[in-house]
Each structure stands twice: as C-alpha cells, then as structure tokens.
Design a protein around this motif. Structure first.
Motif, mmCIF file in Angstrom:
data_model
loop_
_atom_site.group_PDB
_atom_site.id
_atom_site.type_symbol
_atom_site.label_atom_id
_atom_site.label_comp_id
_atom_site.label_asym_id
_atom_site.label_seq_id
_atom_site.Cartn_x
_atom_site.Cartn_y
_atom_site.Cartn_z
ATOM 1 N N PHE A 17 157.523 126.736 58.509
ATOM 2 C CA PHE A 17 156.583 125.664 58.190
ATOM 3 C C PHE A 17 157.108 124.841 57.017
ATOM 4 C CE2 PHE A 17 152.457 123.898 56.683
ATOM 5 C CZ PHE A 17 152.152 123.201 57.850
ATOM 6 N N ASP A 18 158.426 124.758 56.887
ATOM 7 C CA ASP A 18 159.045 123.905 55.875
ATOM 8 C C ASP A 18 158.863 122.448 56.284
ATOM 9 O OD1 ASP A 18 159.998 126.142 54.515
ATOM 10 O OD2 ASP A 18 161.863 126.161 55.680
ATOM 11 N N TYR A 19 158.719 121.554 55.298
ATOM 12 C CA TYR A 19 158.467 120.150 55.592
ATOM 13 C C TYR A 19 159.508 119.568 56.540
ATOM 14 C CZ TYR A 19 157.738 115.180 55.279
ATOM 15 O OH TYR A 19 157.523 113.872 55.613
ATOM 16 N N GLU A 20 160.754 119.901 56.340
ATOM 17 C CA GLU A 20 161.830 119.324 57.150
ATOM 18 C C GLU A 20 161.827 119.832 58.590
ATOM 19 O OE1 GLU A 20 163.909 116.935 56.069
ATOM 20 O OE2 GLU A 20 162.874 116.959 54.128
ATOM 21 N N THR A 21 161.210 120.999 58.858
ATOM 22 C CA THR A 21 161.397 121.609 60.173
ATOM 23 C C THR A 21 160.136 121.841 60.995
ATOM 24 O OG1 THR A 21 161.315 123.822 59.210
ATOM 25 C CG2 THR A 21 163.499 122.797 59.425
ATOM 26 N N TYR A 22 158.942 121.782 60.412
ATOM 27 C CA TYR A 22 157.779 122.090 61.254
ATOM 28 C C TYR A 22 157.558 120.981 62.278
ATOM 29 C CZ TYR A 22 154.672 118.969 58.570
ATOM 30 O OH TYR A 22 154.087 117.873 57.981
ATOM 31 N N ASN A 23 156.999 121.363 63.411
ATOM 32 C CA ASN A 23 156.785 120.423 64.511
ATOM 33 C C ASN A 23 155.635 119.472 64.200
ATOM 34 O OD1 ASN A 23 155.304 123.040 64.960
ATOM 35 N ND2 ASN A 23 154.242 121.740 66.455
ATOM 36 N N ARG A 24 155.806 118.233 64.609
ATOM 37 C CA ARG A 24 154.766 117.212 64.401
ATOM 38 C C ARG A 24 154.031 116.867 65.682
ATOM 39 N NH1 ARG A 24 158.089 118.213 60.041
ATOM 40 N NH2 ARG A 24 157.650 116.826 58.308
ATOM 41 N N ASP A 25 154.526 117.300 66.830
ATOM 42 C CA ASP A 25 153.916 116.939 68.111
ATOM 43 C C ASP A 25 152.503 117.510 68.214
ATOM 44 O OD1 ASP A 25 156.434 115.961 68.463
ATOM 45 O OD2 ASP A 25 156.794 116.949 70.372
ATOM 46 N N HIS A 26 151.606 116.700 68.739
ATOM 47 C CA HIS A 26 150.219 117.098 68.923
ATOM 48 C C HIS A 26 149.632 116.265 70.068
ATOM 49 C CE1 HIS A 26 150.260 113.782 65.990
ATOM 50 N NE2 HIS A 26 149.035 113.470 66.425
ATOM 51 N N SER A 27 148.366 116.453 70.386
ATOM 52 C CA SER A 27 147.764 115.667 71.459
ATOM 53 C C SER A 27 146.462 115.035 70.986
ATOM 54 C CB SER A 27 147.499 116.541 72.692
ATOM 55 O OG SER A 27 146.510 117.492 72.405
ATOM 56 N N TRP A 28 146.181 113.887 71.577
ATOM 57 C CA TRP A 28 144.917 113.194 71.351
ATOM 58 C C TRP A 28 144.179 113.233 72.681
ATOM 59 C CZ3 TRP A 28 147.475 108.107 69.245
ATOM 60 C CH2 TRP A 28 148.060 108.361 67.994
ATOM 61 N N SER A 39 152.862 112.225 67.900
ATOM 62 C CA SER A 39 153.710 112.871 66.913
ATOM 63 C C SER A 39 153.731 111.980 65.683
ATOM 64 C CB SER A 39 155.135 113.051 67.465
ATOM 65 O OG SER A 39 155.912 113.859 66.602
ATOM 66 N N ALA A 40 154.424 112.414 64.674
ATOM 67 C CA ALA A 40 154.659 111.550 63.515
ATOM 68 C C ALA A 40 155.661 110.476 63.925
ATOM 69 C CB ALA A 40 155.218 112.377 62.358
ATOM 70 N N ALA A 41 155.739 109.419 63.144
ATOM 71 C CA ALA A 41 156.766 108.405 63.368
ATOM 72 C C ALA A 41 158.134 109.066 63.183
ATOM 73 C CB ALA A 41 156.581 107.251 62.383
ATOM 74 N N PRO A 42 159.153 108.593 63.890
ATOM 75 C CA PRO A 42 160.483 109.189 63.752
ATOM 76 C C PRO A 42 160.969 109.253 62.293
ATOM 77 C CG PRO A 42 160.440 107.766 65.656
ATOM 78 C CD PRO A 42 159.119 107.568 64.935
ATOM 79 N N ALA A 43 160.596 108.274 61.494
ATOM 80 C CA ALA A 43 160.999 108.278 60.079
ATOM 81 C C ALA A 43 160.412 109.458 59.315
ATOM 82 C CB ALA A 43 160.583 106.967 59.415
ATOM 83 N N PHE A 44 159.375 110.078 59.889
ATOM 84 C CA PHE A 44 158.709 111.214 59.250
ATOM 85 C C PHE A 44 158.872 112.477 60.099
ATOM 86 C CE2 PHE A 44 156.585 107.374 57.794
ATOM 87 C CZ PHE A 44 156.778 107.511 56.425
ATOM 88 N N HIS A 45 160.033 112.597 60.749
ATOM 89 C CA HIS A 45 160.410 113.778 61.529
ATOM 90 C C HIS A 45 159.619 113.933 62.820
ATOM 91 C CE1 HIS A 45 162.837 114.907 58.092
ATOM 92 N NE2 HIS A 45 161.757 114.810 57.328
ATOM 93 N N GLY A 46 159.135 112.839 63.361
ATOM 94 C CA GLY A 46 158.390 112.890 64.603
ATOM 95 C C GLY A 46 159.259 112.642 65.818
ATOM 96 N N ASP A 47 158.672 112.803 66.982
ATOM 97 C CA ASP A 47 159.351 112.646 68.258
ATOM 98 C C ASP A 47 159.254 111.197 68.729
ATOM 99 O OD1 ASP A 47 160.170 112.679 70.938
ATOM 100 O OD2 ASP A 47 159.138 114.552 71.386
ATOM 101 N N LEU A 48 160.391 110.588 68.940
ATOM 102 C CA LEU A 48 160.467 109.192 69.384
ATOM 103 C C LEU A 48 159.774 108.974 70.732
ATOM 104 C CD1 LEU A 48 161.651 106.366 68.803
ATOM 105 C CD2 LEU A 48 163.742 107.110 69.938
ATOM 106 N N ASP A 49 159.673 110.030 71.548
ATOM 107 C CA ASP A 49 159.064 109.906 72.871
ATOM 108 C C ASP A 49 157.538 110.004 72.860
ATOM 109 O OD1 ASP A 49 161.535 109.581 74.115
ATOM 110 O OD2 ASP A 49 161.821 111.740 74.338
ATOM 111 N N CYS A 50 156.955 110.135 71.686
ATOM 112 C CA CYS A 50 155.496 110.246 71.569
ATOM 113 C C CYS A 50 154.942 109.025 70.839
ATOM 114 C CB CYS A 50 155.119 111.502 70.773
ATOM 115 S SG CYS A 50 155.575 113.037 71.579
ATOM 116 N N VAL A 51 153.657 108.806 70.996
ATOM 117 C CA VAL A 51 152.967 107.754 70.246
ATOM 118 C C VAL A 51 152.712 108.283 68.844
ATOM 119 C CG1 VAL A 51 150.846 106.385 70.100
ATOM 120 C CG2 VAL A 51 151.865 106.883 72.329
ATOM 121 N N ASP A 52 152.987 107.459 67.839
ATOM 122 C CA ASP A 52 152.671 107.883 66.470
ATOM 123 C C ASP A 52 151.439 107.131 65.977
ATOM 124 O OD1 ASP A 52 153.557 105.475 64.816
ATOM 125 O OD2 ASP A 52 155.486 105.973 65.731
ATOM 126 N N PRO A 53 150.764 107.647 64.955
ATOM 127 C CA PRO A 53 149.517 107.020 64.495
ATOM 128 C C PRO A 53 149.682 105.557 64.094
ATOM 129 C CG PRO A 53 149.714 109.217 63.578
ATOM 130 C CD PRO A 53 151.024 108.915 64.256
#
Length: 149
Positions: A17-28, A39-53
C-alpha cells in the motif's frame, strides 16, 4: 428537489500500500445500472484505459452545457441536428496553492437545421443562457469558457 447517488467501489489488489505502487482502479456504479471503470489520472499513477475523476468532471460540465443548450434551443423552436464538444479541463494551482481543475474550455459545434440557423450573436446568447442555467456550472468555482465553433 432531487438526489443523485453513485456507488464508488475500490479494493486493494496490490501487495503493498505504498503511494507509488497501490492500485488506483475502481468502479463507479450509477442508479441506472451503468458501471464505469475508473482510476486516477495517469499523472497520479492511474490507468490510462480508465476514466479519471478530472475527465469525468470535464465531461459533466460539457454534458450539462449541451443538455441545457438543447433545452434552450428547443424552447425557442430552433431545430438542432447535431452537437459535438471537444472540451478541455486545465489542472492548475488555485488561489490556495492547491491543484484543481481551475479552467474548463468548452468548444461546442452545433449544427442547426438549415432553415433555422441563428446568427453568431444569437448563437453566443444561446450559449450564455445555457451556461447560466447549467446545474453543474452553477455548482463549481472553475472558470468555464465557451468557444463555439
């Protein structure tokens, strides 16, 4: 007047659960049964294939403006055949020095039925009316600019 509910679900899938490595993917999950991979935006370690907030925020502003614009035009008996917007949100530091989507530029292209196209001044007034009546725009503090094509 109304309530709007969304269920946001996240579960840790990373070993750490380190900031650099924990997963950001989730569902709405929305009340109509629609589920969005987020997920988070790619700049914040998120997945580019997901919608970010931040993208969803810009989409909500653009969609609300469009729906309000369509309502305003319909009430004025103007016929719209197509509407497309290439909206952009700009993340910047706000007056408190915090990152925020501080500006959003909407670039709507509206195609009216050939026999009822308004002038550029009338079109600008329609967009102004839509902006001032858009529920999402009235709910945020970001500067929103509309640049009709």
């Amino acid at each position: 007047m109304s309530e709007h509910t969304v269920t946001v679900t996240w579960r840790r899938t990373s070993t750490s659960f380190d900031y650099e490595t924990y997963n950001r993917d989730h569902s709405w999950s929305f009340d109509a049964g629609v589920q969005v991979r987020a997920s988070a935006a790619p700049a914040f370690h998120g997945d580019l294939d997901c919608v970010d907030p931040e993208e969803a925020y810009v989409a909500a502003l653009s969609g609300c403006h469009m729906l309000t614009f369509l309502a305003v035009a319909s009430r004025k008996r103007l016929i719209i055949d197509a509407y497309e917007d290439h909206a952009t949100g700009f993340m910047e530091k706000n007056v408190h020095g915090k990152l925020a989507v501080a500006r959003v530029v909407l670039r709507p292209r509206v195609r009216f039925s050939a026999s009822v196209a308004p002038s550029q001044d009338e079109l600008a007034k329609l967009h102004e009316q839509a902006h001032h009546n858009c529920i999402i725009a009235n709910s945020v503090s970001a500067t929103i600019t509309i640049e009709p094509a």
